[in-house]
Write an enzyme that holds these catalytic residues in place. Sequence first.
Site, mmCIF file in Angstrom:
data_model
loop_
_atom_site.group_PDB
_atom_site.id
_atom_site.type_symbol
_atom_site.label_atom_id
_atom_site.label_comp_id
_atom_site.label_asym_id
_atom_site.label_seq_id
_atom_site.Cartn_x
_atom_site.Cartn_y
_atom_site.Cartn_z
ATOM 1 N N GLY A 75 -13.224 25.405 -4.851
ATOM 2 C CA GLY A 75 -13.110 23.997 -5.225
ATOM 3 C C GLY A 75 -14.458 23.454 -5.673
ATOM 4 O O GLY A 75 -15.508 23.940 -5.247
ATOM 5 N N CYS A 76 -14.419 22.448 -6.526
ATOM 6 C CA CYS A 76 -15.673 21.927 -7.109
ATOM 7 C C CYS A 76 -16.557 21.274 -6.060
ATOM 8 O O CYS A 76 -17.748 21.586 -5.955
ATOM 9 C CB CYS A 76 -15.380 20.991 -8.264
ATOM 10 S SG CYS A 76 -14.194 19.686 -7.895
#
Lengths: 351, 351, 351, 351
Positions: A154-155
């Site tokens: 995930g970012c």
Amino acid sequence: MIKVKIIGAGGYGGCGLLELLLRHPQAQVTGVIDIADVGKPIGTLLPHLKDYYTLPICAPDDPSNFTDVDVVFCATPDGVGMTLAQKFLDKGIKFIDFSGDFRFNNPADYAGYASRIGRDGSHASRHLLDSAVYGLAELHRQELKTTSLVGNPGCFATSCILGMAPALKHRLIDSPTIICDCKTGVSGAGKKPSPGFHYPARYDSMNAYKLTGHQHVFEIKRELSIVGETDVNIVFTPQVVPMCRGILSTLYATVKQGITAETVMDAYSNFYQDEPFIRLFSSNDTVMTSSIRGTNFCYLTIKVDESCSSLLVVSHIDNLMKGQAGSAIQAMNVMFDVPETQGLNLPAQYP
Amino acid sequence: MIKVKIIGAGGYGGCGLLELLLRHPQAQVTGVIDIADVGKPIGTLLPHLKDYYTLPICAPDDPSNFTDVDVVFCATPDGVGMTLAQKFLDKGIKFIDFSGDFRFNNPADYAGYASRIGRDGSHASRHLLDSAVYGLAELHRQELKTTSLVGNPGCFATSCILGMAPALKHRLIDSPTIICDCKTGVSGAGKKPSPGFHYPARYDSMNAYKLTGHQHVFEIKRELSIVGETDVNIVFTPQVVPMCRGILSTLYATVKQGITAETVMDAYSNFYQDEPFIRLFSSNDTVMTSSIRGTNFCYLTIKVDESCSSLLVVSHIDNLMKGQAGSAIQAMNVMFDVPETQGLNLPAQYP
Amino acid sequence: MIKVKIIGAGGYGGCGLLELLLRHPQAQVTGVIDIADVGKPIGTLLPHLKDYYTLPICAPDDPSNFTDVDVVFCATPDGVGMTLAQKFLDKGIKFIDFSGDFRFNNPADYAGYASRIGRDGSHASRHLLDSAVYGLAELHRQELKTTSLVGNPGCFATSCILGMAPALKHRLIDSPTIICDCKTGVSGAGKKPSPGFHYPARYDSMNAYKLTGHQHVFEIKRELSIVGETDVNIVFTPQVVPMCRGILSTLYATVKQGITAETVMDAYSNFYQDEPFIRLFSSNDTVMTSSIRGTNFCYLTIKVDESCSSLLVVSHIDNLMKGQAGSAIQAMNVMFDVPETQGLNLPAQYP
Amino acid sequence: MIKVKIIGAGGYGGCGLLELLLRHPQAQVTGVIDIADVGKPIGTLLPHLKDYYTLPICAPDDPSNFTDVDVVFCATPDGVGMTLAQKFLDKGIKFIDFSGDFRFNNPADYAGYASRIGRDGSHASRHLLDSAVYGLAELHRQELKTTSLVGNPGCFATSCILGMAPALKHRLIDSPTIICDCKTGVSGAGKKPSPGFHYPARYDSMNAYKLTGHQHVFEIKRELSIVGETDVNIVFTPQVVPMCRGILSTLYATVKQGITAETVMDAYSNFYQDEPFIRLFSSNDTVMTSSIRGTNFCYLTIKVDESCSSLLVVSHIDNLMKGQAGSAIQAMNVMFDVPETQGLNLPAQYP
């Protein structure tokens, strides 16, 4: 030449891959797969690419999807990759998934994650979790070399894990709680329009959201606990600001008494000494997300206040690059043993 | 390998060149020259490039500026290039100037231009004007192949000239007056802060400016008059909108009676048939500046209303690329007989 | 005290009315009507107003809608007002519609307009068209004083009509064609999210649209033809730029030979001499939309180029104020014979 | 009628006051004072106000400055107010200063603050510090009623103090360290252009700054220590995001074991029960800065994680209103015993 197919090519994730692979000297896109607009060229969905790609979109069940391909990127929402991975793996095709489907080796962790995004915690390919690798090259390079199944991080998680991993690895942290105050541009929410991201609603407004619990906390907690060989507790506050690309995560922790600024900087320098995409800065430097915009870099600003044993790390990434497509290409490079910076070695375009 | 030096490297023009030349397989930057920060690496001025260029900034009078170089880009304000060009030309070094100094072959035209920017109309290198070529490859490709001195076109001018040249060439226009309603992003005004481009003053505000006369009108008038072999009159309205990159010029003209939409589209297709950076669209297509953002493309949307003999052309460019650094690299490619798209063949990064 | 009810209160139009009426000393909101969220307080839809309005949303068929009310604003999409107006008029309640339903007295004009927005040209209350007044106070003040039915003008149309009416009234124009090059902020498209107005798609992108024909051209053509007592032809180019509030319309016409700048400025000064919301500027003035942002003003910059008999007018309005809710309140003030600036007499908030 | 004069009228602070006082039924502006543009009407500097104010700018040493005035707002940079205050106070004129000159009663605190902004720590009116009141009405209402000298709070400080004061007052906090992660729009930096706030440099970029120490930390520490009757330690991270108006401060503290979410919400409700400008929200509510944009409100979202005794408060203000001019008007209302919401009781304009 690595042959690449992309599932979910019309979203921001697929778009980023298509752009990056144009620059990649050892990979080429041989197919694009989507549920909508089947048969049309991908340039219909992404007009800026129509001079560069003439490939028609294939349906997900098109038998040709399994030929002429070495690796598939599955740039789709949660729950899709887990139903597709086995089919590709069976044919010796590597599989890199952009959702949370393969970020966890442990069904319990997955179930926790799933509950935060409104999915039930059962996993359609539970048997594959064991062999999935969390695709953050800086922490899992060795495992990436041999795996065929990757969960792309995930970012927000990427920004936090990269920001805190050295401190945990070198046992600098005193208290188990790490505060992650994270701000993202709007592109992190994807291509689909919604009221909160409508231009007039967003152009001069910021907000915190999911204060009751964001799903990324699970992978941050897991990765940092592994690297620190201890249980860490994460307080995570996601916030959206009116910009397109960029994450700035401000991370707070308490270091052990007597730990100096120099010790900390040494630990970070040591941990990241050969990393092509990590750069370290001190609190005297001016660092802006525009410097890493559109790139695969992570810039870390590190400050220690010895008087109160506090550690502050400001982590800067482009949420669509190091936070998504760039990270995935980096993982692919490792998996196929080509130079890790291939296709990723360009600076930001400024301004 | 073409050896390149850049004067005025710290501004947006120099920055664009440095970024583009990183991608160019047949050119490399061997020197950067500026009046400020002499001796420091260029990454001090442009932090996003410090991993890519370690060259120190040289003073303008440094003798080494004349060695190890095939072409100099002079990305400086008006009045600088005219004092430097001869020195480089004398040593066989080609010279591409970004200001208006060498956009005109005629001292009278230059004087008109100069009056609009508050300069007196005398020219420090008047003797060079004759041999200078207007660096728009689409109109001056043959002359670029043999010249050593280029005046890089103005950004607004590029959008207007490319938008109207085919109509003039093919004698489609009836009235001598062409209306150019032009909107630009703020980067067109350069890197220097000023009250009207301060973020809080600009984020939700647009305006027309220089209604009493903008300097670009002279080159538009000259180029279109040449291509049309007739005197054209330009009504030119520059406007600034709150964005960073992009020009959208809406051009209005009257076509001769009986001219059909098909005739016009044929003329444009014919004129631009082999051009690598021009794309044509009809009024049914959706075209946005984001599709050409960061690229060297010019997208032209063409509409003819036969009922009132009106021609409408919407011209889309990135003011810093096709409007500045990209156009200059394209001219260099022609001058050095390397493929014209070298270093320029990448799509926009979206979003 | 004028008692006001608003149909479609949750959109930008209704929101603007609710905000303005808080400041209005002689009007008060007695009801809000919408199809969604019936029973909830309006603050649920518009959180910034929840301290100011506690009125619950009523369903459109609620019988109480017809009591305790002097005027209804119908801030709904096209086609709604035409089915509701008669019911309110029957009870002596005035009706101000925000759509195109009552902007035309002529079924043929309405049919033209309707075809541009994908509606069939039949009108559910054709018998009412004759008595409807186009709600632009500057042109229809006398008729507004006695009517009960108003079609609130389109935002683009307001900017163009106010910009050209004096030139037509004073017979200054030579050619029948007027070019209207219009740029709007995104709020003009309403509150509903869509791909082209998603923040990441819009933050650094502009575009022309509806080049095949925008619906507002009908009301511009009609109003200017009436005031000029001649048939005018409108070339109209709508464009969207990345801002929230503001329209900047650049208008081009040819004036009769011999008409001087002074004649034109005199004509405009004369036409607008007692208008509280119109301000005139010359081409030497710096005018930005931020000066009229959030206000009911229209700022007009006027330039005449005598050498080529060209007239240029730059018209600046806030699309949600003079272009929508502000104009509607101004019309209401005239209809109820209260001072025309009531509720509208506040400056922009800057920056 | 309260007669008001404003020193430094052309900046954002003065502008905010001029706008607000137009709406104030019991105050009026009788003079504007600045060092530049003396003699010109204030509308020259602030074009959006030229229809509303015709007052000419007076020089600082104009003797008329001391007549026809009850209160002076000094909206100038640090160091100006301290040289002017005594002169006005001597004539019985109240003095409200926008800089840090009168935010501290203690020379030592002032010296700490001063060192952070590059000033030496001596104070030109040290003898006045004792009688100065920190102008945050929510905490110092009683003292404001009798003082003549006010230091208007810093914008970041206001957001943090209001966010944490109830927790300290009610002795809920366990650890002395409070983390203030603060994000501001660009208008917080004032009207003067600079490279980091130039539109192209800022439109898609965010950054942390002054990591080595921001001056506002002193007033946060002081105010919270007083209200909590304990020494608190502040970790303060200022950040700029690409928007115009708004501060979102995310505050982290540890509560004493056993403190429940309900206890905390009760404490906050109790502390702010009669406050006209404070609103409380839970972590389930969606709160955006756009709801308080342009208003004097402070919205506080409160979350307690009982499992780890953590308190999270998200504090939302408009940096130019509750963070500057609005707060100053609120203080003036208290000082002159007029209703505290006079001139401040309007909602945001949305969108």
